[in-house]
Design a protein around this motif. Structure first.
Motif, PDB file in Angstrom:
ATOM      1  N   VAL A 134      -4.547  -4.387 -13.314  1.00 18.96           N
ATOM      2  CA  VAL A 134      -3.515  -4.324 -11.958  1.00 18.96           C
ATOM      3  C   VAL A 134      -3.007  -2.947 -11.838  1.00 18.96           C
ATOM      4  CG1 VAL A 134      -1.565  -4.909 -10.812  1.00 18.96           C
ATOM      5  CG2 VAL A 134      -3.096  -6.690 -11.742  1.00 18.96           C
ATOM      6  N   ALA A 135      -2.364  -2.318 -12.900  1.00 17.60           N
ATOM      7  CA  ALA A 135      -2.024  -1.160 -12.930  1.00 17.60           C
ATOM      8  C   ALA A 135      -2.851   0.138 -12.500  1.00 17.60           C
ATOM      9  CB  ALA A 135      -1.283  -0.642 -14.370  1.00 17.60           C
ATOM     10  N   ASP A 136      -4.207  -0.072 -13.187  1.00 18.90           N
ATOM     11  CA  ASP A 136      -5.210   0.990 -12.701  1.00 18.90           C
ATOM     12  C   ASP A 136      -5.557   0.744 -11.455  1.00 18.90           C
ATOM     13  OD1 ASP A 136      -7.381   2.753 -13.764  1.00 18.90           O
ATOM     14  OD2 ASP A 136      -8.699   1.300 -12.955  1.00 18.90           O
ATOM     15  N   VAL A 137      -5.729  -0.399 -10.688  1.00 17.47           N
ATOM     16  CA  VAL A 137      -5.917  -0.261  -9.269  1.00 17.47           C
ATOM     17  C   VAL A 137      -4.946   0.185  -8.540  1.00 17.47           C
ATOM     18  CG1 VAL A 137      -6.233  -1.979  -7.356  1.00 17.47           C
ATOM     19  CG2 VAL A 137      -7.436  -2.416  -9.572  1.00 17.47           C
ATOM     20  N   VAL A 138      -3.840  -0.082  -8.830  1.00 19.39           N
ATOM     21  CA  VAL A 138      -2.500   0.457  -8.177  1.00 19.39           C
ATOM     22  C   VAL A 138      -2.272   1.805  -8.380  1.00 19.39           C
ATOM     23  CG1 VAL A 138       0.008   0.608  -8.436  1.00 19.39           C
ATOM     24  CG2 VAL A 138      -0.987  -1.627  -8.540  1.00 19.39           C
ATOM     25  N   ARG A 139      -2.847   2.474  -9.358  1.00 18.26           N
ATOM     26  CA  ARG A 139      -2.795   4.098  -9.390  1.00 18.26           C
ATOM     27  C   ARG A 139      -3.954   4.619  -8.455  1.00 18.26           C
ATOM     28  NH1 ARG A 139      -2.037   3.108 -14.989  1.00 18.26           N
ATOM     29  NH2 ARG A 139      -4.091   2.860 -15.344  1.00 18.26           N
ATOM     30  N   LYS A 140      -4.909   3.941  -8.270  1.00 13.99           N
ATOM     31  CA  LYS A 140      -6.021   4.334  -7.558  1.00 13.99           C
ATOM     32  C   LYS A 140      -5.495   4.249  -5.761  1.00 13.99           C
ATOM     33  CE  LYS A 140      -9.690   3.472 -10.742  1.00 13.99           C
ATOM     34  NZ  LYS A 140     -10.912   2.516 -10.957  1.00 13.99           N
ATOM     35  N   LEU A 141      -5.196   3.046  -5.732  1.00  7.78           N
ATOM     36  CA  LEU A 141      -4.297   2.828  -4.415  1.00  7.78           C
ATOM     37  C   LEU A 141      -3.327   3.813  -3.975  1.00  7.78           C
ATOM     38  CD1 LEU A 141      -4.082  -0.921  -4.204  1.00  7.78           C
ATOM     39  CD2 LEU A 141      -5.571   0.356  -2.841  1.00  7.78           C
ATOM     40  N   ASP A 142      -2.515   4.120  -4.606  1.00 10.51           N
ATOM     41  CA  ASP A 142      -1.368   5.325  -4.652  1.00 10.51           C
ATOM     42  C   ASP A 142      -2.208   6.546  -4.384  1.00 10.51           C
ATOM     43  OD1 ASP A 142       1.218   5.983  -4.637  1.00 10.51           O
ATOM     44  OD2 ASP A 142       0.811   7.070  -6.309  1.00 10.51           O
ATOM     45  N   LYS A 143      -2.959   6.965  -5.098  1.00  7.82           N
ATOM     46  CA  LYS A 143      -3.730   8.469  -4.875  1.00  7.82           C
ATOM     47  C   LYS A 143      -4.399   8.201  -3.480  1.00  7.82           C
ATOM     48  CE  LYS A 143      -6.978  11.645  -7.204  1.00  7.82           C
ATOM     49  NZ  LYS A 143      -6.281  12.717  -6.470  1.00  7.82           N
ATOM     50  N   ALA A 144      -5.180   7.274  -3.281  1.00 10.76           N
ATOM     51  CA  ALA A 144      -5.823   7.274  -1.873  1.00 10.76           C
ATOM     52  C   ALA A 144      -5.055   7.098  -0.886  1.00 10.76           C
ATOM     53  CB  ALA A 144      -6.877   5.820  -1.851  1.00 10.76           C
ATOM     54  N   CYS A 145      -3.807   6.618  -0.886  1.00  9.90           N
ATOM     55  CA  CYS A 145      -2.857   6.356   0.106  1.00  9.90           C
ATOM     56  C   CYS A 145      -2.408   7.843   0.476  1.00  9.90           C
ATOM     57  CB  CYS A 145      -1.721   5.560  -0.006  1.00  9.90           C
ATOM     58  SG  CYS A 145      -2.602   3.603   0.170  1.00  9.90           S
ATOM     59  N   ARG A 146      -1.937   8.592  -0.727  1.00 15.93           N
ATOM     60  CA  ARG A 146      -1.374   9.918  -0.580  1.00 15.93           C
ATOM     61  C   ARG A 146      -2.453  10.941  -0.175  1.00 15.93           C
ATOM     62  NH1 ARG A 146       3.418  10.719  -3.776  1.00 15.93           N
ATOM     63  NH2 ARG A 146       4.182   8.861  -4.889  1.00 15.93           N
ATOM     64  N   ASP A 147      -3.471  11.068  -0.639  1.00 13.40           N
ATOM     65  CA  ASP A 147      -4.662  12.090  -0.410  1.00 13.40           C
ATOM     66  C   ASP A 147      -5.279  12.134   0.996  1.00 13.40           C
ATOM     67  OD1 ASP A 147      -3.945  12.936  -2.719  1.00 13.40           O
ATOM     68  OD2 ASP A 147      -5.786  12.287  -3.927  1.00 13.40           O
ATOM     69  N   ALA A 148      -5.670  10.801   1.308  1.00 13.14           N
ATOM     70  CA  ALA A 148      -6.568  10.652   2.345  1.00 13.14           C
ATOM     71  C   ALA A 148      -6.063   9.565   3.326  1.00 13.14           C
ATOM     72  CB  ALA A 148      -7.883  10.247   2.015  1.00 13.14           C
ATOM     73  N   GLY A 149      -5.367   8.376   3.068  1.00 12.71           N
ATOM     74  CA  GLY A 149      -4.984   7.586   3.787  1.00 12.71           C
ATOM     75  C   GLY A 149      -6.061   6.536   4.225  1.00 12.71           C
ATOM     76  N   PHE A 150      -7.220   6.978   3.666  1.00 13.91           N
ATOM     77  CA  PHE A 150      -8.509   5.934   3.572  1.00 13.91           C
ATOM     78  C   PHE A 150      -9.024   5.749   2.515  1.00 13.91           C
ATOM     79  CE2 PHE A 150      -8.302   6.850   8.160  1.00 13.91           C
ATOM     80  CZ  PHE A 150      -9.425   5.917   8.696  1.00 13.91           C
ATOM     81  N   PHE A 151      -9.856   4.797   2.120  1.00  9.34           N
ATOM     82  CA  PHE A 151     -10.284   4.380   1.029  1.00  9.34           C
ATOM     83  C   PHE A 151     -11.407   2.983   1.269  1.00  9.34           C
ATOM     84  CE2 PHE A 151      -6.415   2.392   1.086  1.00  9.34           C
ATOM     85  CZ  PHE A 151      -6.508   1.031   0.796  1.00  9.34           C
ATOM     86  N   TYR A 152     -12.421   2.967   0.535  1.00  8.54           N
ATOM     87  CA  TYR A 152     -13.214   1.728   0.394  1.00  8.54           C
ATOM     88  C   TYR A 152     -12.763   0.916  -0.718  1.00  8.54           C
ATOM     89  CZ  TYR A 152     -16.877   4.925   2.293  1.00  8.54           C
ATOM     90  OH  TYR A 152     -17.369   5.979   3.159  1.00  8.54           O
ATOM     91  N   VAL A 153     -12.862  -0.474  -0.014  1.00  9.01           N
ATOM     92  CA  VAL A 153     -12.636  -1.561  -1.197  1.00  9.01           C
ATOM     93  C   VAL A 153     -13.832  -2.432  -1.356  1.00  9.01           C
ATOM     94  CG1 VAL A 153     -10.200  -1.834  -0.700  1.00  9.01           C
ATOM     95  CG2 VAL A 153     -11.694  -3.309   0.499  1.00  9.01           C
ATOM     96  N   ILE A 154     -14.108  -2.602  -2.594  1.00 10.09           N
ATOM     97  CA  ILE A 154     -15.255  -3.468  -3.297  1.00 10.09           C
ATOM     98  C   ILE A 154     -14.539  -4.287  -4.164  1.00 10.09           C
ATOM     99  CG2 ILE A 154     -17.073  -2.070  -2.907  1.00 10.09           C
ATOM    100  CD1 ILE A 154     -16.977  -1.498  -6.032  1.00 10.09           C
ATOM    101  N   GLY A 155     -15.123  -5.645  -4.564  1.00  9.71           N
ATOM    102  CA  GLY A 155     -14.709  -6.360  -5.411  1.00  9.71           C
ATOM    103  C   GLY A 155     -13.609  -7.583  -4.594  1.00  9.71           C
ATOM    104  N   HIS A 156     -13.813  -7.382  -3.323  1.00  5.93           N
ATOM    105  CA  HIS A 156     -12.562  -7.796  -2.496  1.00  5.93           C
ATOM    106  C   HIS A 156     -12.795  -9.512  -2.302  1.00  5.93           C
ATOM    107  CE1 HIS A 156     -15.796  -7.893   0.449  1.00  5.93           C
ATOM    108  NE2 HIS A 156     -15.871  -6.769   0.561  1.00  5.93           N
TER     109      HIS A 156
END
Length: 331
Positions: free
Chosen positions: A31-53
């Motif tokens: 979970v911590a790894d996903v949360v770090r990636k979400l945080d970076k995506a929201c700061r850097d681009a505001g956009f991201f793809y999700v897989i494994g949903h």
């Protein structure tokens, strides 16, 4: 604030989903790894793809295909569910009726909103009252969309638990009085193949540059046509190239406010340069309709801004939505 990103990150959120209802989810390494990636995506681009949903690719495809079947119907048939103000701005709109910054968009759509009891939100909600208008043809359209909406609502809630963890340290900041009774919007959109009108595909703007209104958007787009573009800090338009079975996610205006500007609701647009018709189904997960949205106290403390701790004035989500809806349609 968005950066000069050149591509959008891909995030496998399955570890988050596996622990999302565990009160100790924050202690899990996955979970911590996903949360770090979400945080970076929201700061850097505001956009991201999700897989494994967890939503099957077959259902994702079926939702687009039944939408495509509807848009293939004769115009007279589609007009049976025509959007009007009297219908609560719910239903079908022809090409050019949706307007972005005063310019007609080259797409047609069915607009749907969460239904609510008459009078529930007073005068401001009255504009949006009424049942959704679902077509009788193709058959099973409403049933399929009802199932899809439930799945998208649950998925959005879980992704936002991860984003809440990243932003505040708690997974529950976007629930309760803020989004414990979330509103939702869904747009089923068809973009004609290029060139549509002007002989120059780049002039056929399927949807003009805009940000989204709410918390989180899930975009289900055709696998074989690249049309969605996201603007980076340098002003370049970066294509959101389709990844089959994924959702393109982006954050909206309300989450930008709640984060005190730490997360960005990024400008994006659609230009369908393909000669083929393109279908996109966008699901918008919102706050409570009557939520008063302002920077979270913890965000003002953790992320103080120059000139004061709070960057944004507060907004009432329903008022924000209604003002947008009433200016977005040429009726």
């Amino acid at each position: 604030m968005a950066t000069d990103f050149r591509s959008l990150p891909v995030i496998d959120i399955s570890p988050l989903l596996a622990k999302c209802d565990d009160p100790d989810m924050a202690d899990d390494a996955g979970v911590a790894d996903v949360v770090r990636k979400l945080d970076k995506a929201c700061r850097d681009a505001g956009f991201f793809y999700v897989i494994g949903h967890g939503i099957s690719e077959s259902l994702i495809n079926k939702v687009r295909e039944i939408t495509r079947e509807f848009f293939k119907l004769p115009y007279e048939e589609k007009l049976k569910i025509k959007m009007t103000p009297a219908a609560g701005y719910r239903g079908y709109q022809r090409i050019g009726e949706n307007v972005t910054k005063g310019i007609p968009d080259i797409h047609e759509a069915i607009d749907c909103y969460r239904e609510f009891e008459q009078g529930k939100y007073g005068d401001i909600g009255k504009v949006m009252e009424g049942p959704n208008q679902w077509p009788e043809n193709p058959q099973e359209f409403k049933e399929l969309m009802d199932d899809y909406i439930k799945l998208c609502t649950d998925l959005s809630r879980k992704i936002l638990r991860g984003i809440s963890l990243a932003l505040t340290g708690s997974p529950y900041e976007f629930e309760g009085k803020m989004a414990g009774d979330p509103f939702w919007v869904m747009r089923l959109i068809g973009y004609p193949g290029a060139p549509f009108a002007n002989g120059q595909p780049e002039n056929d703007i399927g949807c003009g540059a805009h940000t989204d209104y709410g918390l989180l958007t899930l975009v289900n787009q055709d696998d074989d046509k690249t049309a969605l573009q996201v603007r980076n800090l340098g002003g370049d338009w970066i294509s959101a190239i389709p990844i089959p079975g994924s959702f393109v996610c982006n954050i909206g205006d309300m989450l930008k406010i709640l984060s005190n500007g730490v997360y960005e609701s990024t400008l994006h647009r659609v230009i369908n340069n393909s000669p083929q018709y393109r279908v996109c189904v966008a699901f918008f997960y919102e706050t409570n309709f009557n939520a008063v949205v302002e920077p979270l106290d913890i965000c003002k403390q953790k992320y103080p801004r120059r000139g004061g701790s709070q960057v944004f004035e507060r907004a009432v989500y329903g008022e924000h939505l209604v003002s947008k809806v009433q200016t977005n349609f040429a009726m």
